[in-house]
Design an enzyme around this catalytic site. Structure first.
Site, PDB file in Angstrom:
ATOM      1  N   ASP A 181      26.177 -49.794   8.812  1.00 47.78           N
ATOM      2  CA  ASP A 181      24.732 -49.609   8.624  1.00 47.78           C
ATOM      3  C   ASP A 181      24.207 -48.567   9.603  1.00 47.78           C
ATOM      4  O   ASP A 181      23.842 -48.884  10.729  1.00 47.78           O
ATOM      5  CB  ASP A 181      24.040 -50.958   8.859  1.00 47.78           C
ATOM      6  CG  ASP A 181      22.528 -50.851   8.861  1.00 47.78           C
ATOM      7  OD1 ASP A 181      21.990 -49.794   8.485  1.00 47.78           O
ATOM      8  OD2 ASP A 181      21.876 -51.853   9.229  1.00 47.78           O
ATOM      9  N   ASN A 212      21.471 -47.178   9.686  1.00 43.45           N
ATOM     10  CA  ASN A 212      20.006 -47.276   9.828  1.00 43.45           C
ATOM     11  C   ASN A 212      19.281 -46.003   9.412  1.00 43.45           C
ATOM     12  O   ASN A 212      18.300 -45.592  10.042  1.00 43.45           O
ATOM     13  CB  ASN A 212      19.616 -47.648  11.262  1.00 43.45           C
ATOM     14  CG  ASN A 212      19.383 -49.138  11.446  1.00 43.45           C
ATOM     15  OD1 ASN A 212      19.526 -49.662  12.536  1.00 43.45           O
ATOM     16  ND2 ASN A 212      19.058 -49.857  10.378  1.00 43.45           N
ATOM     17  N   ASN A 264      17.069 -60.296  12.065  1.00 42.90           N
ATOM     18  CA  ASN A 264      16.685 -59.741  13.359  1.00 42.90           C
ATOM     19  C   ASN A 264      17.018 -60.764  14.429  1.00 42.90           C
ATOM     20  O   ASN A 264      17.337 -61.910  14.110  1.00 42.90           O
ATOM     21  CB  ASN A 264      15.173 -59.467  13.380  1.00 42.90           C
ATOM     22  CG  ASN A 264      14.863 -58.028  13.023  1.00 42.90           C
ATOM     23  OD1 ASN A 264      15.518 -57.122  13.507  1.00 42.90           O
ATOM     24  ND2 ASN A 264      13.883 -57.836  12.170  1.00 42.90           N
ATOM     25  N   ASP A 278      15.045 -60.906   2.964  1.00 43.18           N
ATOM     26  CA  ASP A 278      14.592 -61.313   4.297  1.00 43.18           C
ATOM     27  C   ASP A 278      13.271 -62.031   4.082  1.00 43.18           C
ATOM     28  O   ASP A 278      12.267 -61.399   3.731  1.00 43.18           O
ATOM     29  CB  ASP A 278      14.418 -60.083   5.207  1.00 43.18           C
ATOM     30  CG  ASP A 278      14.002 -60.478   6.616  1.00 43.18           C
ATOM     31  OD1 ASP A 278      13.374 -61.542   6.792  1.00 43.18           O
ATOM     32  OD2 ASP A 278      14.281 -59.709   7.549  1.00 43.18           O
ATOM     33  N   LYS A 305      29.911 -56.798  10.031  1.00 45.80           N
ATOM     34  CA  LYS A 305      28.994 -55.660   9.889  1.00 45.80           C
ATOM     35  C   LYS A 305      28.860 -54.959  11.227  1.00 45.80           C
ATOM     36  O   LYS A 305      28.685 -55.616  12.255  1.00 45.80           O
ATOM     37  CB  LYS A 305      27.629 -56.151   9.428  1.00 45.80           C
ATOM     38  CG  LYS A 305      26.506 -55.125   9.624  1.00 45.80           C
ATOM     39  CD  LYS A 305      25.200 -55.587   9.036  1.00 45.80           C
ATOM     40  CE  LYS A 305      24.062 -54.648   9.465  1.00 45.80           C
ATOM     41  NZ  LYS A 305      22.822 -54.956   8.717  1.00 45.80           N
ATOM     42  N   GLU A 361      25.368 -49.701   4.039  1.00 48.59           N
ATOM     43  CA  GLU A 361      23.962 -50.108   4.143  1.00 48.59           C
ATOM     44  C   GLU A 361      23.110 -48.997   4.730  1.00 48.59           C
ATOM     45  O   GLU A 361      23.300 -48.604   5.887  1.00 48.59           O
ATOM     46  CB  GLU A 361      23.881 -51.374   5.007  1.00 48.59           C
ATOM     47  CG  GLU A 361      22.463 -51.943   5.085  1.00 48.59           C
ATOM     48  CD  GLU A 361      22.379 -53.174   5.979  1.00 48.59           C
ATOM     49  OE1 GLU A 361      23.395 -53.876   6.140  1.00 48.59           O
ATOM     50  OE2 GLU A 361      21.289 -53.419   6.526  1.00 48.59           O
ATOM     51  N   HIS A 402      19.265 -60.019   5.338  1.00 45.28           N
ATOM     52  CA  HIS A 402      19.014 -59.267   6.569  1.00 45.28           C
ATOM     53  C   HIS A 402      18.603 -60.209   7.694  1.00 45.28           C
ATOM     54  O   HIS A 402      18.158 -61.324   7.447  1.00 45.28           O
ATOM     55  CB  HIS A 402      17.879 -58.270   6.274  1.00 45.28           C
ATOM     56  CG  HIS A 402      17.327 -57.572   7.468  1.00 45.28           C
ATOM     57  ND1 HIS A 402      16.077 -57.863   7.988  1.00 45.28           N
ATOM     58  CD2 HIS A 402      17.848 -56.594   8.235  1.00 45.28           C
ATOM     59  CE1 HIS A 402      15.856 -57.075   9.029  1.00 45.28           C
ATOM     60  NE2 HIS A 402      16.894 -56.293   9.209  1.00 45.28           N
ATOM     61  N   ASN A 438      18.168 -52.595   3.411  1.00 47.06           N
ATOM     62  CA  ASN A 438      16.994 -53.363   3.833  1.00 47.06           C
ATOM     63  C   ASN A 438      15.985 -52.420   4.468  1.00 47.06           C
ATOM     64  O   ASN A 438      15.081 -52.845   5.154  1.00 47.06           O
ATOM     65  CB  ASN A 438      17.356 -54.484   4.814  1.00 47.06           C
ATOM     66  CG  ASN A 438      17.417 -53.962   6.220  1.00 47.06           C
ATOM     67  OD1 ASN A 438      18.312 -53.186   6.507  1.00 47.06           O
ATOM     68  ND2 ASN A 438      16.490 -54.334   7.084  1.00 47.06           N
ATOM     69  N   LYS A 457      26.384 -52.415  13.206  1.00 50.72           N
ATOM     70  CA  LYS A 457      25.131 -51.661  13.272  1.00 50.72           C
ATOM     71  C   LYS A 457      25.446 -50.287  13.831  1.00 50.72           C
ATOM     72  O   LYS A 457      25.859 -50.149  14.994  1.00 50.72           O
ATOM     73  CB  LYS A 457      24.153 -52.400  14.183  1.00 50.72           C
ATOM     74  CG  LYS A 457      22.881 -51.644  14.502  1.00 50.72           C
ATOM     75  CD  LYS A 457      21.995 -51.447  13.283  1.00 50.72           C
ATOM     76  CE  LYS A 457      21.193 -52.709  13.005  1.00 50.72           C
ATOM     77  NZ  LYS A 457      20.336 -52.531  11.804  1.00 50.72           N
TER      78      LYS A 457
END
Lengths: 428, 428
Positions: free
Chosen positions: A227, A229, A328, A299, A196, A252, A326, A275, A198
């Protein structure tokens, strides 16, 4: 058996200068470690995203939790909702907690209770969640665009003594070549079988080029995810989504909100995942009605714990949605909890996200978990199968105090490097 | 810990001549009692609707279940799906089980496993399902139209020595006065605070008159429910539903199918409930999309066990639907399981159905559960909190063999009284 004590310890863990749509990771990521101790001296552990606010919430939760039986999760959750949730304002004169704070507190407490339940029953947590559906949990390589640097005490400097992945982790990754090099280093080290990135950091064509470079480097058998975001517009997401058809396992949160996700999903063959747009039970009816996502990233920190994650997965199965996970920045308590709940979910369809390779410290005895061929084995030890390293915890708490950070703010960190930079809800 | 033995015992319990849309209850209701025994000699109990087919299914399930750890419910369920579910045909050359048979087998086995899990952990089953949300579980009075008679060895005769509710239970109830008398006798005996009438037996005006007679007799504070078992047409259901506005707490399955339920619900203010039109997870998306029901009646026998019931309740909460609970003729193992899962479900919004007052025998030590003010206390004993009365079980099994019934068939029973009577999918 009753909960006699709660120990709430905010910590700061080294985090490299990772980039995302919200800015830049600070040199430290904040977590809160929760330890509950029963009157017969069994302790259970929880971990949630940190800083002042979740720590204060957990301190305040003490009045609800102390004296409760750790098996009585429904009573504990109801107590927290009634005391701190929406509607509690009229009763106690305080501001009610926002939803995220409530979920984090419930998650930390629920996970710690499951750890106790597992220990006193001699069973791994997954056995108390329906039983294990797998013996290994697959994780994906979680790539970031990043500046050069190690984070932590080194700030944006690098550690010249680092070797292996610790050295590779410090390198900058700001273009397709850097991303591919990062991916190779991470996959070589940990054996991940899916990747993945980001995104939401650079103009879309650059990120699409990075995804295509990954596909070229790893071949068609390594699933790729991107992703942004949620900072792309619908038109941008469709345009570049079309360029990535056949490249992505799932797409995503390219855009913000369920309606926008649905519009993008309708225009593409690539499965949509989230997410950010569907993040709580109350959002699910809208997601299903609009058809906004094909895959929900669970999550347990944000959805209210481990049993809630099992319930979320059942809902996804019922409505024909896939389940992924998900992550962090985190340490081993979260890792152990993720593995246990992932083991219990029958329909976990995708390798889970984890930031874990980006971190270097631990609060559990025996040090950090070691991935085997991209996966972690599901512990069969009682509870979460981990023990707290109190010395390490104390050090990381001292660092929390010393570093002066009280909440995550990637925008401020980014402004230190790029003065005047501001977050934009839709950048491209 | 492994499951070393499974004992499958079909039984026949006395059942009075109760009427419903499908005909008439036979003098005996059939159940199957499952006992699993671990290699360290802990036993767990399950109970499901009976007869030859579920008993044979449970016998066949032995090959999947023996040797499994009773905590490994996901593995056991997956094993049963793979060996006996849809798609298994190609693998083994047998007919796959129908959905109901699969659910009954899973339910019996899962409940027995939870009983073991509770026993070995020293915890009531509800504590393994998220913890108790209540200490008492409310039940409703479940009224039937009925012929005079006791059922069982007496057939349609009555027992002149019976007293109290046992005597009242034998009386006919074929009109509003009979229904009200039955309700009064049942509520006096057990303290129920809400009332359901199993309808679909007499022409709608007669049943509406019975509901109104109940309201007149019990006043507005006793919630009333009517269940025509889906044999009314949409027009009929709307017409008589309008006559019952303000009378009913909910209107259960007046019509067949989600579309019809939605049409009726749209025309009325009364909440719609179901245990016939939405009876499995696969049906839920349609129910929510159409808005066909406001209340789902859970049933751990039909929905795949206790954890599935907790998951169903979470889905109902997520989609703004109420949760109630369905029942069939049963003895104490089902009763104990219903109470434990009802205790664990936070959003159990309604008093549960139970046929229990219509039965008179038991298979558990200490005899029958005693309602206190319409409720049963939630046991805090390990597991289901019950022990098997093996002598009673043997007698009820002998009766199963002797009575010659192998499956429930209310139509045939009705034809014994009313020759030529046939079931109609839509009668009025």
């Amino acid at each position: 058996m009753k909960i006699a004590e709660m120990r709430v310890t905010p910590i700061a863990i080294t985090d490299p200068p990772l980039l995302n749509a919200g800015g830049l990771h600070a040199p430290y990521a904040l977590r809160v470690i929760l330890e509950i101790v029963t009157d017969d001296n069994v302790y259970g552990l929880g971990e949630v995203p940190g800083g002042e606010r979740p720590a204060a919430a957990l301190e305040a939760a003490r009045e609800v939790v102390i004296g409760k039986d750790p098996f009585q999760l429904n009573a504990i959750k109801r107590g927290l909702y009634e005391r701190f949730g929406e509607g509690s304002l009229a009763l106690n004169g305080d501001e009610p907690w926002d939803h995220r704070t409530l979920m984090l507190a419930i998650s930390a407490i629920e996970v710690a209770c499951y750890d106790v339940m597992g220990k006193v029953t001699g069973r791994p947590v997954c056995d108390l969640l329906g039983g294990r559906s797998r013996d290994r949990v697959d994780f994906s390589a979680y790539l970031f665009y990043k500046y050069e640097g190690a984070g932590g005490a080194l700030g944006f400097d690098t550690d010249p003594d680092a070797t292996g992945w610790a050295a590779a982790r410090q390198k900058a990754a700001l273009d397709p070549e850097g991303v591919v090099a990062e991916a190779k280093a991470m996959c070589d080290e940990f054996g991940f079988k899916s990747i993945k990135l980001k995104g939401g950091v650079f103009p879309p064509p650059e990120e699409v080029a990075a995804m295509k470079a990954l596909q070229a480097a790893f071949g068609p058998d390594v699933p790729l995810r991107h992703d942004p975001n949620a900072i792309w517009s619908v038109d941008t997401a469709i345009k570049y989504g079309k360029e990535m058809e056949g490249v992505l396992e799932y797409y995503e949160d390219p855009v913000r909100g369920q309606e926008s996700m649905a519009a993008v999903g309708k225009a593409l063959d690539t499965p949509m995942a989230t997410n950010m747009c569907t993040t709580r039970f109350e959002h699910l009816p809208g997601s299903f009605r609009l058809g906004s996502e094909d895959v929900i990233l669970s999550d347990h920190h944000g959805w209210g714990g481990l049993l809630s994650t099992v319930e979320l997965a059942r809902i996804c199965k019922t409505f024909g949605r896939g389940v992924s996970m998900h992550s962090n920045s985190h340490v081993g308590i979260t890792m152990a909890a993720m593995v246990q709940v992932a083991a219990a979910v029958p329909n976990l369809d995708f390798a889970c996200d984890t930031h874990y390779p980006w971190q270097s410290e631990e609060v559990i005895m025996g040090g950090r978990f070691a991935f085997d061929d991209g996966a972690l084995p599901v512990s069969n030890e009682p509870g979460l199968g981990i023990e707290l390293d109190r010395e390490a915890l104390a050090k990381l708490h001292d660092r929390y105090v010393a570093c002066g950070l009280t909440q995550r703010n990637d925008e401020i960190e980014m402004q230190k490097v790029n003065p005047g930079w501001t977050f934009q809800e839709t950048r491209w």
